[in-house]
Enzyme design. Structure first.
Site, PDB file in Angstrom:
ATOM      1  CG  ASP A 160      -1.574   1.161   1.378  1.00  0.00           C
ATOM      2  OD1 ASP A 160      -1.992   1.932   0.456  1.00  0.00           O
ATOM      3  OD2 ASP A 160      -3.163   0.379   1.302  1.00  0.00           O
TER       4      ASP A 160
ATOM      5  CB  SER B 259      -6.473   1.922  -0.009  1.00  0.00           C
ATOM      6  OG  SER B 259      -4.916   2.567   0.482  1.00  0.00           O
TER       7      SER B 259
ATOM      8  CB  THR C 149      -6.051  -3.072   0.796  1.00  0.00           C
ATOM      9  OG1 THR C 149      -5.100  -1.532   0.558  1.00  0.00           O
ATOM     10  CG2 THR C 149      -4.832  -3.541  -0.499  1.00  0.00           C
TER      11      THR C 149
ATOM     12  CD  GLU D 144      -2.536  -3.525   2.264  1.00  0.00           C
ATOM     13  OE1 GLU D 144      -3.617  -3.521   4.062  1.00  0.00           O
ATOM     14  OE2 GLU D 144      -3.309  -2.480   2.356  1.00  0.00           O
TER      15      GLU D 144
ATOM     16  CG  HIS E 280      -1.047   8.785   4.787  1.00  0.00           C
ATOM     17  ND1 HIS E 280      -1.682   9.524   3.982  1.00  0.00           N
ATOM     18  CD2 HIS E 280      -1.140   7.581   4.019  1.00  0.00           C
ATOM     19  CE1 HIS E 280      -2.685   8.741   2.520  1.00  0.00           C
ATOM     20  NE2 HIS E 280      -2.245   7.522   2.807  1.00  0.00           N
TER      21      HIS E 280
ATOM     22  CG  ASP F 130      -3.188   0.694  -2.324  1.00  0.00           C
ATOM     23  OD1 ASP F 130      -1.636   1.059  -2.738  1.00  0.00           O
ATOM     24  OD2 ASP F 130      -3.959   1.110  -1.276  1.00  0.00           O
ATOM     25  CG  HIS F 131      -2.533   4.958  -3.027  1.00  0.00           C
ATOM     26  ND1 HIS F 131      -1.589   5.484  -2.491  1.00  0.00           N
ATOM     27  CD2 HIS F 131      -3.825   4.538  -2.575  1.00  0.00           C
ATOM     28  CE1 HIS F 131      -1.997   5.028  -1.327  1.00  0.00           C
ATOM     29  NE2 HIS F 131      -2.717   4.220  -1.272  1.00  0.00           N
TER      30      HIS F 131
ATOM     31  CG  HIS G 225      -3.567   8.244  -1.300  1.00  0.00           C
ATOM     32  ND1 HIS G 225      -4.612   7.704  -1.372  1.00  0.00           N
ATOM     33  CD2 HIS G 225      -2.670   7.695  -0.131  1.00  0.00           C
ATOM     34  CE1 HIS G 225      -4.442   6.849  -0.154  1.00  0.00           C
ATOM     35  NE2 HIS G 225      -3.275   7.068   0.672  1.00  0.00           N
TER      36      HIS G 225
HETATM   37 MG    MG Z   1      -4.108  -0.997   2.451  1.00  0.00          MG
HETATM   38 ZN    ZN Z   2      -3.166   5.831   2.693  1.00  0.00          ZN
END
Ligand code: MG
Ligand code: ZN
Length: 389
Positions: A71, A112, A165, A279, A288, A326-327, A353
């Site tokens: 993630d 996410s 996720t 994950e 973050h 995912d990003h 993100h």
């Molecule tokens: Mg996640």
């Molecule tokens: Zn995030």
């Protein structure tokens, strides 16, 4: 008179020199940061050995698929981990590499939930959506399709197992925050193994249902302790290792590499094959927080988990591993580093993100399908096709 002029000339020269130095100083001023921020620099205390795995596989098509999501893991997060580990990662074994475009149906920048749903269903949806389309209608996920075809299925995560996720692979909810509804959705499936946090969403609920006893009635071993979880060799397993999220890498009892190994050994007993999503959740949380040590520590934990997956896949010869994100999170840049010292220095333009495409790494039979630039939604479509779902 002449002497006087000379004196003047000398003072003018000194003045000019001083001005020059001042000018130089001010020109370099923009590069200096007031104080060294310790959250932006990290030196890895414990490098690990990276093994090389064979590139020849028994089959042309995979029987098993291990989907691994870091993630918030962009190329910078990967390279930060690589630098911190002295120049190598288990990811070095992935010879087929591509890029995934992560945009959601309503956002240039995805969250996410939409990112996870794109990767689990092959459909773009709105930010916040869990396994539903833009009309909030449930979409079958690759995990559910695999289950429908008699494959074993699993989910492993360092966050709560009900978080966006993993939830995207098994639940169908209009909003990612509906944790208790997401937990209840686990009971609507026959998932074989899941390990992650989120105990309270199963056991301490507004509707007073105790999903842990419902899971036991369905034949699950419900365990909360990592040592006990690691002992499980067969049967259905619900490992709920934290009330909410598992702790940060440096403190958590749950071990992502060990949970992964345990899950793979259980799922491998199904003769039809398996699908599992694993994950590394907290690379994103380090992003973050713009915290380099958090990002790198989680990245290396995730890479060592990739090592466990490689160990299994190399031996098995019929297992495809996909590693992607995912990003990206934080718009992380590397503004300094030292491979020998395992030191990295990061910088961040945002605490959120970003829109940039993320890497896709593939190893095993069918890996050649995952090169070039693709949509995130192409990844599950390719997996479904390879597994004949
Ligand atoms: Mg996640
Ligand atoms: Zn995030």
């Amino acid at each position: 008179m002449i002497k006087h002029t000379h004196m003047n000339l000398k003072s003018i020269l000194i003045l000019a020199l001083m001005l020059g130095v001042l000018q130089l100083y001010s020109q370099e001023n923009y590069k200096s940061v007031s104080k060294e921020d310790s959250t932006k620099v990290y030196t890895n205390p414990a490098k690990y050995e990276v093994k090389t795995f064979p590139q020849k596989f028994k089959a042309k098509k995979p029987k098993n698929v291990i989907m691994m999501i870091g993630d918030g893991m962009g190329t910078t997060q990967v390279f930060a981990g690589l630098t911190a580990n002295g120049g190598h990662l288990f990811l070095d074994n992935f010879k087929q590499v591509g890029f995934s475009k992560t945009q959601s149906s309503n956002g240039y920048i995805t969250d996410s939930a939409a990112g996870g749903t794109a990767l689990s269903t092959g459909q773009k949806t709105y930010n916040g959506a869990i396994g539903v389309n833009t009309d909030t209608v449930a979409i079958k996920t690759v995990l559910e399709m695999a289950e429908g075809k008699g494959l074993a299925t699993g989910l492993v995560s360092t966050s709560a197992i009900t978080h966006a996720t993993p939830a995207s692979y098994i639940a169908h909810q209009g909003s990612r925050g509906s944790y208790e509804d997401i937990a209840a959705d686990f009971l609507k499936t026959d998932i074989d193994v899941f390990i992650g946090g989120g105990y309270k969403h199963f056991a301490q609920r507004k509707d007073k249902r105790d999903l842990t006893s419902e899971l036991k009635q369905k034949g699950y071993q419900v365990l909360r302790n990592m040592d006990e979880i690691a002992q499980v060799k067969s049967g259905k397993l619900a490992g709920l290792t934290a009330d909410e999220h598992n702790d940060i890498f440096s403190k958590r009892e749950m071990s992502l590499p060990l949970a992964t190994q345990t899950a793979l050994n259980i799922l491998d007993q199904n003769k039809n094959g398996f699908f599992i999503m694993i994950e590394g959740s907290q690379i994103d949380w380090g992003g973050h927080q713009n915290h380099v040590g958090y990002i790198v520590g989680e990245m290396l934990d995730f890479d060592q988990t990739i090592g466990k997956a490689l160990e299994f896949a190399a031996k098995d010869g019929e297992t495809l591993i996909i590693v992607t994100a995912d990003h990206e999170t934080g718009g992380m840049a590397l503004v300094g580093g030292d491979m020998k010292a395992g030191k990295v220095k990061g910088a961040f333009p945002t605490g959120d993100h970003t829109a940039v495409m993320v890497p896709v790494f593939a190893y095993g039979p069918g890996a050649e399908n995952f090169t070039g630039i693709m949509e995130n939604t192409d990844i599950p479509k390719k997996i479904m096709s390879l597994l004949g779902l």
